[in-house]
Write an enzyme that holds these catalytic residues in place. Sequence first.
Site, mmCIF file in Angstrom:
data_model
loop_
_atom_site.group_PDB
_atom_site.id
_atom_site.type_symbol
_atom_site.label_atom_id
_atom_site.label_comp_id
_atom_site.label_asym_id
_atom_site.label_seq_id
_atom_site.Cartn_x
_atom_site.Cartn_y
_atom_site.Cartn_z
ATOM 1 N N GLY A 34 6.586 0.722 -20.092
ATOM 2 C CA GLY A 34 5.280 1.625 -20.073
ATOM 3 C C GLY A 34 5.020 2.797 -20.490
ATOM 4 O O GLY A 34 6.003 3.482 -21.281
ATOM 5 N N GLN A 39 1.676 10.879 -23.275
ATOM 6 C CA GLN A 39 2.782 10.605 -24.057
ATOM 7 C C GLN A 39 2.563 10.600 -25.620
ATOM 8 O O GLN A 39 3.410 10.642 -26.493
ATOM 9 C CB GLN A 39 3.661 9.541 -23.727
ATOM 10 C CG GLN A 39 4.092 9.800 -22.318
ATOM 11 C CD GLN A 39 5.174 8.638 -21.890
ATOM 12 O OE1 GLN A 39 4.822 7.570 -21.466
ATOM 13 N NE2 GLN A 39 6.384 8.680 -22.054
ATOM 14 N N CYS A 81 12.905 7.583 -20.206
ATOM 15 C CA CYS A 81 11.626 7.809 -20.555
ATOM 16 C C CYS A 81 11.667 8.048 -21.834
ATOM 17 O O CYS A 81 12.294 8.571 -22.428
ATOM 18 C CB CYS A 81 11.177 9.016 -19.721
ATOM 19 S SG CYS A 81 9.422 9.451 -20.198
ATOM 20 N N LEU A 82 10.447 7.550 -22.669
ATOM 21 C CA LEU A 82 10.461 7.711 -24.156
ATOM 22 C C LEU A 82 10.271 9.168 -24.310
ATOM 23 O O LEU A 82 10.430 9.619 -25.518
ATOM 24 C CB LEU A 82 9.167 6.991 -24.580
ATOM 25 C CG LEU A 82 9.265 5.281 -24.341
ATOM 26 C CD1 LEU A 82 8.139 4.706 -24.827
ATOM 27 C CD2 LEU A 82 10.599 4.641 -24.818
ATOM 28 N N HIS A 123 6.124 5.972 -12.223
ATOM 29 C CA HIS A 123 6.605 6.531 -13.149
ATOM 30 C C HIS A 123 5.642 7.015 -14.225
ATOM 31 O O HIS A 123 5.320 8.179 -14.449
ATOM 32 C CB HIS A 123 7.765 5.745 -14.197
ATOM 33 C CG HIS A 123 8.370 6.566 -15.089
ATOM 34 N ND1 HIS A 123 9.807 6.926 -15.286
ATOM 35 C CD2 HIS A 123 7.675 7.011 -16.588
ATOM 36 C CE1 HIS A 123 9.629 7.573 -16.639
ATOM 37 N NE2 HIS A 123 8.605 7.516 -16.997
ATOM 38 N N GLU A 124 4.686 5.948 -14.530
ATOM 39 C CA GLU A 124 3.635 6.222 -15.545
ATOM 40 C C GLU A 124 2.508 7.009 -14.862
ATOM 41 O O GLU A 124 1.704 7.887 -15.473
ATOM 42 C CB GLU A 124 2.960 4.922 -16.091
ATOM 43 C CG GLU A 124 3.885 4.219 -16.639
ATOM 44 C CD GLU A 124 4.856 4.752 -17.797
ATOM 45 O OE1 GLU A 124 4.246 5.545 -18.629
ATOM 46 O OE2 GLU A 124 5.972 4.353 -18.244
ATOM 47 N N HIS A 127 3.193 10.564 -14.991
ATOM 48 C CA HIS A 127 2.897 11.323 -16.218
ATOM 49 C C HIS A 127 1.277 11.865 -16.280
ATOM 50 O O HIS A 127 0.969 12.985 -16.785
ATOM 51 C CB HIS A 127 3.026 10.217 -17.342
ATOM 52 C CG HIS A 127 4.325 10.272 -17.951
ATOM 53 N ND1 HIS A 127 5.114 10.917 -18.275
ATOM 54 C CD2 HIS A 127 5.254 9.023 -18.030
ATOM 55 C CE1 HIS A 127 6.229 10.725 -18.908
ATOM 56 N NE2 HIS A 127 6.333 9.340 -18.704
HETATM 57 ZN ZN LIG Z 1 7.911 8.288 -18.914
#
Ligand SMILES: [Zn+2]
Length: 157
Positions: A34, A39, A81-82, A123-124, A127
Site C-alpha cells: 500500500g 508518502q 512501512c516504506l 495503515h494507509e 497516513h
Molecule cells: Zn506506511
Amino acid sequence: MLRSVSKPVENINGDTQKLIDSMAETMYGAPGIGLAAVQVGVPIRLIVYDIHSGDGKRNPSVLINPEIILAEGSIVYSEACLSVLDFSADVERSARVKVKGVDRNGNPLDIEAEDLAAVCLQHEIDHLNGVLFIDHVSSLKRSIYKRKLKKMMEKRS
Ligand SMILES: [Zn+2]
C-alpha cells in the site's frame, strides 16, 4: 510532510491519474502492499493498495477520500512501512473494516475488508491523517527505533 493531514481530493483529473499510476509503480517497485499519496510528497487523500503485490500480477486498487465507517474485532499484525526505514513491529488494529470512498473514475466505493486487507487500509488511511504505524507501538519500542535511526543517520553522514 508525513505528519501533515492530507486534503480531500476535489476533482479527479489527468494529474490525479498520473499520480495514481506513478504511485502504483512505486508500490510494486518497493515492493509494498500500500502507498498513500503523502508518502510521495503529495498530501491529498488518495491511496493505492494491493495485498497480493508480491504475486507478480499487478491489480492495484485505488481509493480516494476514504473514510472508515465501521471497525470491529481486533488483529495483531507485524507492520512495516516504506516511509519508516528498517523497522517492523506488531500493531493491534481492527480485524474488519468498512470503508467508503471513490475510485479513480469518481465512482462511489463501499469496501468491506478483513485481516491483512483491513490492516493495510487502516495503515494507509492513518497516513492521510499524519499517523504512522510506530505511533501504535509502545513508547519503549519507539525509542529503540529512534536510537537505531540515529545510528543509521550518523553512519551516513
Ligand atoms: Zn506506511
